[in-house]
Design an enzyme around this catalytic site. Structure first.
Site, PDB file in Angstrom:
ATOM      1  N   ARG A 210       0.818  -1.210   0.000  1.00  0.00           N
ATOM      2  CA  ARG A 210       0.000   0.000   0.000  1.00  0.00           C
ATOM      3  C   ARG A 210       0.857   1.268   0.000  1.00  0.00           C
ATOM      4  O   ARG A 210       0.342   2.364   0.196  1.00  0.00           O
ATOM      5  CB  ARG A 210      -0.936   0.024   1.228  1.00  0.00           C
ATOM      6  CG  ARG A 210      -2.245  -0.724   1.026  1.00  0.00           C
ATOM      7  CD  ARG A 210      -3.072  -0.825   2.296  1.00  0.00           C
ATOM      8  NE  ARG A 210      -3.260   0.445   2.973  1.00  0.00           N
ATOM      9  CZ  ARG A 210      -2.767   0.742   4.177  1.00  0.00           C
ATOM     10  NH1 ARG A 210      -2.025  -0.134   4.823  1.00  0.00           N
ATOM     11  NH2 ARG A 210      -3.018   1.905   4.735  1.00  0.00           N
ATOM     12  N   LYS A 211       2.144   1.110  -0.208  1.00  0.00           N
ATOM     13  CA  LYS A 211       3.043   2.272  -0.259  1.00  0.00           C
ATOM     14  C   LYS A 211       2.954   2.908  -1.648  1.00  0.00           C
ATOM     15  O   LYS A 211       3.882   2.840  -2.453  1.00  0.00           O
ATOM     16  CB  LYS A 211       4.474   1.852   0.068  1.00  0.00           C
ATOM     17  CG  LYS A 211       4.628   1.317   1.486  1.00  0.00           C
ATOM     18  CD  LYS A 211       6.024   0.809   1.742  1.00  0.00           C
ATOM     19  CE  LYS A 211       6.150   0.242   3.164  1.00  0.00           C
ATOM     20  NZ  LYS A 211       7.495  -0.330   3.420  1.00  0.00           N
ATOM     21  N   THR A 212       1.803   3.498  -1.894  1.00  0.00           N
ATOM     22  CA  THR A 212       1.521   4.080  -3.205  1.00  0.00           C
ATOM     23  C   THR A 212       1.415   5.595  -3.100  1.00  0.00           C
ATOM     24  O   THR A 212       1.282   6.159  -2.016  1.00  0.00           O
ATOM     25  CB  THR A 212       0.204   3.516  -3.768  1.00  0.00           C
ATOM     26  OG1 THR A 212      -0.841   3.716  -2.809  1.00  0.00           O
ATOM     27  CG2 THR A 212       0.326   2.023  -4.057  1.00  0.00           C
TER      28      THR A 212
ATOM     29  N   THR B   9       6.727   0.445  -5.965  1.00  0.00           N
ATOM     30  CA  THR B   9       6.158   1.772  -6.204  1.00  0.00           C
ATOM     31  C   THR B   9       7.026   2.894  -5.661  1.00  0.00           C
ATOM     32  O   THR B   9       7.031   3.993  -6.213  1.00  0.00           O
ATOM     33  CB  THR B   9       4.762   1.888  -5.561  1.00  0.00           C
ATOM     34  OG1 THR B   9       4.812   1.392  -4.216  1.00  0.00           O
ATOM     35  CG2 THR B   9       3.743   1.092  -6.343  1.00  0.00           C
TER      36      THR B   9
END
Length: 291
Positions: A133-135, A268
């Site tokens: 979820r490191k977007t 990402t």
């Protein structure tokens, strides 16, 4: 795959961010019909993001004809024609930067994902390479979609996609067992529960409490292999995820028959982009011949 309304909404948001009021430079070029060529200047890149690129130009009244299909590796040449965009000059230039930003970012992520998946395939590893979820805020749909194009797992798309209990959840709840019990009472049978663990003992507690997935976080490869094997021997259906400190350079050392998922934030974060440019073609001068 992507709902049309989602593409339209994102295209409108990006265009609104870049031109919330006036476009003074648009006066210089007018509204005559022009053609622009999309050029890829990063050889051996995987094309990703064409639905977003097209949605931006559709929103400003332009058309896009693609030379390559989504997911295709663009060839070895230094510069490769990738698509042709046609429409009113000022509208085409209005969509240029938002569309290029999407394409460059998505293609960069898909290219990295393709390379990582190829590494796993060559070594015969059975598991899944996954993102996180490191977007980029507001850009998650693009980046998660690019992971799919590149051939890896998106992991959970958002907090509702799966329950993940991290260290802060555990500390706030009091224990792993309490946190898993509370989470299960809310999500029921329809969602998996994953617990971030810093030791084999924590992994054993999580599995015993009913977790479906144990993330062994920040383990060195050798200790990871030992812990994963021990957990699998005791909990045969448990899924094991390795995360933390994994990079494209060391990922192969984490491969194990007892590890089912390897997730990497660098898919990402810090991922190189693919270099694209859009070049408006000059009108061809027509000369008349006198007979």
């Amino acid at each position: 795959m992507i709902p049309p309304h989602a593409l339209t909404r994102l295209a409108q948001e990006w265009l609104g961010e870049d031109a919330p009021n006036f476009d003074p430079a648009g006066v210089c070029v007018g509204s005559q019909e022009v053609e622009a060529r999309l050029l890829c200047k990063t050889p051996h890149s995987v094309l990703a993001g064409s639905p977003f690129f097209t949605a931006v130009f559709t929103e400003v009244g332009c058309t896009v004809d693609w030379v390559f299909q989504e997911g295709t590796e663009i060839g070895p040449d230094a510069i490769t024609l990738t698509a042709v965009v046609r429409g009113p000059a000022r509208c085409l230039l209005l969509g240029e930067r938002p569309a290029l930003n999407c394409l460059a970012r998505a293609s960069g992520i898909a290219t990295r994902c393709s390379q990582l998946q190829a590494m796993a395939t060559v070594r015969g590893w059975h598991g899944e390479v996954a993102g996180t979820r490191k977007t980029t805020p507001g850009f998650r749909l693009v980046e998660k979609y690019a992971m799919l194009v590149g051939g890896v797992s998106m992991h959970r798309q958002d907090l509702s996609g799966m329950v993940m209990l991290k260290d802060n959840h555990i500390w706030a709840s009091g224990s792993i067992t309490q946190a898993v019990k509370a989470a299960r009472s809310v999500c029921g049978f329809s969602s998996k529960i994953e617990v971030e663990c810093c030791s084999a003992e924590e992994g054993r507690e999580a599995a015993g409490a009913g977790a479906d997935i144990v993330m062994l976080d920040n383990f060195q490869p050798q200790e990871l292999h030992v812990a994963a094997q021990a957990l699998k021997e005791e909990f045969a259906t448990l899924l094991i995820e390795a995360s933390g400190g994994v990079t494209p350079g060391n990922m192969a050392t984490y491969f194990s028959p007892h590890v089912d998922i390897i997730s990497l934030g660098c898919i990402t974060q810090g991922c190189p982009v693919v270099d694209f440019s859009l070049k408006v073609q000059k009108p061809v001068a027509h000369s008349s011949l006198q007979e």
